[in-house]
Scaffold this motif. Structure first.
Motif, PDB file in Angstrom:
ATOM      1  N   PRO A 112      22.250  -1.214  -3.907  1.00  0.00           N
ATOM      2  CA  PRO A 112      21.805  -1.789  -5.335  1.00  0.00           C
ATOM      3  C   PRO A 112      22.419  -0.997  -6.314  1.00  0.00           C
ATOM      4  O   PRO A 112      22.606  -1.340  -7.467  1.00  0.00           O
ATOM      5  N   PHE A 158      20.875  -3.264   3.281  1.00  0.00           N
ATOM      6  CA  PHE A 158      19.802  -3.185   2.362  1.00  0.00           C
ATOM      7  C   PHE A 158      18.886  -4.598   2.411  1.00  0.00           C
ATOM      8  O   PHE A 158      19.761  -5.756   2.465  1.00  0.00           O
ATOM      9  N   GLY A 162      15.024  -3.905  -1.356  1.00  0.00           N
ATOM     10  CA  GLY A 162      15.632  -2.795  -1.814  1.00  0.00           C
ATOM     11  C   GLY A 162      15.583  -1.494  -0.760  1.00  0.00           C
ATOM     12  O   GLY A 162      16.426  -0.494  -0.981  1.00  0.00           O
ATOM     13  N   THR A 180      15.625   3.955  -2.603  1.00  0.00           N
ATOM     14  CA  THR A 180      16.051   4.887  -3.859  1.00  0.00           C
ATOM     15  C   THR A 180      15.923   6.345  -3.343  1.00  0.00           C
ATOM     16  O   THR A 180      17.171   7.091  -3.666  1.00  0.00           O
TER      17      THR A 180
END
Length: 389
Positions: A112, A158, A162, A180
């Motif tokens: 992302p 993914f 996320g 992340t």
């Protein structure tokens, strides 16, 4: 099918003692002929390929370009190809051994954040690269063997949450990481050998139903898991050796028609299944009508064509070694052309594995033609088996 043996062919690229240990630990489905020696004859070619120059995405970026990335497993590089201009673009930035320690690159996916994530099969890590320049951004969080038990990673993708999901081929698990930070979130539900019989998970993809589909290389099945909890939902329809002849499956993707396409590695074919029921719809492409020989991974391109990485390293017999990325019509399955091989890649393509398109490329989602909501990408050495008798 005769007895087979999983054989690691990376003796000259990874630590010899660890390779020997891996071979002993990961032999199954009978005892066959060992073929490690073939790797020694390949070292010079791979070393020469690895010494060639690298380029960033920005060096060639142009409006409307369709850039295909493939991992070259035994030359330890990620390579680029401009599908629009039919031009080979070389190594992607620092995605090579010398600049980032990349060893046996396999699965590829853009995150992302726009960066490229690569499974480094030989070093048991997920490495991250700037999606434009190819600059090495380091190990992705705890996606390594010391931090999370990740062992010989292959596919990665993914999820809609996320987070990053990785098939840990050597430990028979699908592992989950914070998308992340890379923090390890654990084994994904029952996606393990003890939880569902998953054996040597190869590639994985989320379907339009939100569930996770995984090729179980060692049991010749496609297994399905609840996309939120990881609860095991069973074999996907007839996607098994018993029901459709699926033999040591590798890559898998959902097509624009909503159906599931799966590589049958030893079968030298791409099989097609109804995307909702798993009913076997037949052989989509095979060696009978194309150069397909040991299909490893596959991805649908921006114009709907199907791209397949293919190498016959352990099934070659008396044939010449093939290292190719092939293109098929995405609707009919008719073979169209050889996109990349050892010749037009200047000798750098050496066992193609993962495939993905650049994030600036708009690839149609299955939902556009299927009519329902979609969530919906990319060895050889890890899965080389000899056909026994």
């Amino acid at each position: 099918m005769g007895s087979k043996r999983f054989v690691m062919l990376t003796t000259n690229y990874f630590d010899c003692s660890s390779v020997s240990k891996t071979i002993k630990q990961r032999s199954y489905r009978g005892v066959g002929s060992t073929a490690i020696g073939v790797a020694t004859t390949l070292m010079a070619t791979a070393a020469e390929a690895a010494s060639l120059g690298a380029h960033s995405l920005g060096d060639y970026e142009s409006p409307g370009s369709h850039r295909l990335f493939t991992s070259s497993f035994l030359s330890n590089q990620v390579l680029q190809y401009d599908q629009t201009t039919d031009t080979y673009l070389g190594v992607f930035g620092e995605a090579n051994t010398a600049d980032s320690g990349l060893m046996g690159p396999d699965g590829l996916t853009f995150g992302p954040d726009g960066n490229l994530y690569v499974s480094s099969f030989g070093s048991n890590e997920i490495l991250r690269y700037d999606g434009i320049t190819g600059e090495f951004l380091g190990l992705f969080g705890e996606a390594s063997q010391p931090d999370s038990g990740l062992t010989t990673p292959v596919g990665l993708t993914f999820g809609s949450d996320g987070n990053l999901y990785v098939s840990s081929f050597g430990s028979n698990e699908v592992l989950q990481y914070d998308g992340t930070t890379g923090a390890f979130l654990g084994i994904f539900g029952e996606a393990s050998n003890t939880g569902s019989g998953l054996t040597s998970p190869d590639n994985l993809v989320f379907g339009s139903d939100g569930h996770l589909y995984v090729t179980s290389f060692g049991t010749s099945e496609v297994l399905r898991y609840d996309g939120i909890t990881g609860a095991f939902l069973g074999v996907f329809g007839e996607a098994s050796n018993a029901d459709s002849g699926l033999d040591t499956p590798t890559g898998l993707r959902f097509g624009l028609d909503g159906n599931l396409y799966v590589n049958s590695y030893v079968g030298d074919a791409i099989l097609q299944y109804d995307g909702m029921t798993g009913e076997f719809l037949g052989t989509f492409a095979s060696a009978a009508d194309s150069p397909l020989n040991g299909p490893v991974n596959l991805v649908f391109g921006p114009e709907g064509d199907l791209y397949v990485s293919s190498s016959n390293l352990l099934n070659q017999g008396d044939e010449e070694l093939t290292n190719q990325v092939l293109k098929f019509d995405g609707i009919t399955g008719l073979f169209e052309t050889v996109v990349l091989d050892a010749v037009n890649s200047e000798g750098e393509l050496f066992i193609p594995a993962g495939l993905t398109f650049s994030p600036n490329t708009t690839v149609p989602e299955p939902s556009l033609s299927w009519g329902i909501s979609a969530l919906a990408v990319l060895i050889i050495s890890r899965k080389f088996w000899r056909k026994g008798k």
